[in-house]
Design an enzyme around this catalytic site. Structure first.
Site, PDB file in Angstrom:
ATOM      1  N   PRO A  82      58.189  38.581 -23.782  1.00  0.00           N
ATOM      2  CA  PRO A  82      57.772  39.592 -23.031  1.00  0.00           C
ATOM      3  C   PRO A  82      57.207  38.843 -21.834  1.00  0.00           C
ATOM      4  O   PRO A  82      56.404  38.027 -21.756  1.00  0.00           O
ATOM      5  CB  PRO A  82      56.261  40.248 -23.694  1.00  0.00           C
ATOM      6  CG  PRO A  82      56.297  39.822 -25.101  1.00  0.00           C
ATOM      7  CD  PRO A  82      57.302  38.761 -25.191  1.00  0.00           C
ATOM      8  N   GLU A  83      57.929  39.049 -20.724  1.00  0.00           N
ATOM      9  CA  GLU A  83      57.559  38.791 -19.478  1.00  0.00           C
ATOM     10  C   GLU A  83      57.103  39.875 -18.630  1.00  0.00           C
ATOM     11  O   GLU A  83      57.076  40.913 -19.392  1.00  0.00           O
ATOM     12  CB  GLU A  83      58.624  37.950 -18.737  1.00  0.00           C
ATOM     13  CG  GLU A  83      59.279  36.685 -19.500  1.00  0.00           C
ATOM     14  CD  GLU A  83      60.251  35.906 -18.970  1.00  0.00           C
ATOM     15  OE1 GLU A  83      60.546  35.982 -17.545  1.00  0.00           O
ATOM     16  OE2 GLU A  83      61.070  35.045 -19.556  1.00  0.00           O
ATOM     17  N   HIS A 142      53.275  42.317 -40.342  1.00  0.00           N
ATOM     18  CA  HIS A 142      52.458  41.556 -39.337  1.00  0.00           C
ATOM     19  C   HIS A 142      51.686  42.626 -38.421  1.00  0.00           C
ATOM     20  O   HIS A 142      51.568  42.278 -37.294  1.00  0.00           O
ATOM     21  CB  HIS A 142      53.204  40.565 -38.552  1.00  0.00           C
ATOM     22  CG  HIS A 142      54.103  39.669 -39.479  1.00  0.00           C
ATOM     23  ND1 HIS A 142      53.507  38.731 -40.077  1.00  0.00           N
ATOM     24  CD2 HIS A 142      55.332  39.584 -39.605  1.00  0.00           C
ATOM     25  CE1 HIS A 142      54.261  38.091 -40.824  1.00  0.00           C
ATOM     26  NE2 HIS A 142      55.663  38.497 -40.463  1.00  0.00           N
ATOM     27  N   ARG A 189      54.057  35.591 -34.666  1.00  0.00           N
ATOM     28  CA  ARG A 189      53.208  34.442 -34.798  1.00  0.00           C
ATOM     29  C   ARG A 189      51.843  34.404 -34.369  1.00  0.00           C
ATOM     30  O   ARG A 189      51.182  33.441 -34.228  1.00  0.00           O
ATOM     31  CB  ARG A 189      54.074  33.763 -33.629  1.00  0.00           C
ATOM     32  CG  ARG A 189      55.667  33.603 -34.112  1.00  0.00           C
ATOM     33  CD  ARG A 189      56.207  33.053 -33.011  1.00  0.00           C
ATOM     34  NE  ARG A 189      57.686  33.237 -33.354  1.00  0.00           N
ATOM     35  CZ  ARG A 189      58.881  32.939 -32.519  1.00  0.00           C
ATOM     36  NH1 ARG A 189      58.616  32.315 -31.383  1.00  0.00           N
ATOM     37  NH2 ARG A 189      59.916  33.164 -32.836  1.00  0.00           N
TER      38      ARG A 189
END
Length: 286
Positions: free
Chosen positions: A2-3, A92, A111
């Site tokens: 994601p940018e 997650h 992560r």
DNA sequence: CGGACAACCTGGTTGC
DNA sequence: TGCAACCAGGTTGTCC
């Protein structure tokens, strides 16, 4: 990953489908994804109505009634998804917010680099997520003069400079390569040697590329988990010109260069050694 | 102060 | 086939 365009796509999804809803109950399955006291977070957010959304760079926040907000930074692998309460939770899933209308907003992050944070309006400067974030890469009043002054003390390559969120917020590793290719600047060009005119071209290319990427709902690469707030994939990966294209021909018409991949400041960097030749900008100035 | 780099974390890929 | 090593990426913290 994601940018700015990916975060903006998610924000737009949530703005359209979430504003006006009430957060009935929040559950944290892992408390360590929250900055600050998780108990404060749960107590403040539960029961509140969502009244708006906002974003700066790669950070976004949901404005809630009562002059508070929930900031989200997805970092590498975070996903913010609007799902049906009957849907099975993905692995997650670290936070779930039950909404009026039988839906849930969930935060998924394999992560666990990403963070959620409770914000108080008027005290954003104390936020861990929002501090050190410079002007948004799409802000209207961004000027070449500002960028050149910001670069003044920095001898690092222009690509590394563009990745520094304190100067310009929203550009990540993928779009940095795309922007510099569009401009025709070598990624290792020292930031403090980039001319005002080149900075202006960087601003223009940034706007062009990021807006097109938002229009395509962001970039989902093969090894990326990025999804929109509604669980769709992005489409801009089909428009990338250099990122991930090592050994392919440069797509610029008339250019016979071959895209190269190299490590600059520990990050994969893609560029065309012909149309982004070193020193090109200075020579053009004569 | 700027700049280099380790650390954070996991899933996927590569190498033996 | 199995398993270890390595890699990816955004940001912060530490050290020079």
């Amino acid at each position: 990953m994601p940018e700015l365009p990916e975060v903006e796509t998610i924000r737009l999804n949530l703005h359209e489908h979430l504003v006006g809803d009430r957060i009935l109950k929040v559950t944290l399955r892992r408390a360590d994804i929250v900055c600050g006291d998780p108990e404060d977070f749960l107590a403040a957010v539960g029961g509140k109505r969502v009244v708006g959304t906002d974003r700066r760079g790669k950070a976004m926040w949901l404005c809630l009634e009562g002059d508070i907000a929930v900031a989200v930074h997805l970092r590498m692998s975070g996903r913010l998804l609007l799902v049906q309460s009957s849907d099975e939770l993905p692995p997650h899933t670290h936070m779930l917010a039950e909404l009026s209308g039988g839906r849930r907003l969930i935060y998924v992050d394999p992560r666990r680099f990403g963070r959620l944070e409770l914000l108080h309006l008027g005290r954003f400067d104390q936020s861990v997520i929002l501090r050190n974030i410079g002007p948004d890469a799409l802000s209207e009043d961004l000027s070449a003069q500002y960028l050149q002054e910001a670069a003044g003390a920095h001898s690092v390559g222009i690509k590394q400079f563009l990745l520094d969120q304190s100067h310009l917020a929203g550009i990540g590793n993928i779009y940095a390569s795309e922007i510099l290719h569009r401009v025709g600047l070598h990624p290792a060009t020292p930031a403090n040697r980039v001319t005002t005119e080149e900075m202006q071209r960087i601003i223009d290319a940034t706007r062009e590329i990021l807006e097109a990427a938002i229009g395509a709902r962001g970039t989902t690469l093969g090894d990326s988990q990025y999804q929109t707030g509604l669980g769709q994939s992005g489409g801009y990966q089909q428009c990338l010109r250099v990122y991930g294209k090592a050994e392919e021909n440069c797509p610029v018409p008339g250019c016979d260069g071959v895209i190269r991949r190299s490590k600059i400041a520990q990050r994969s960097t893609y560029f065309c050694p012909v149309c982004q030749a070193r020193g090109r900008g200075r020579r053009a100035g004569r």
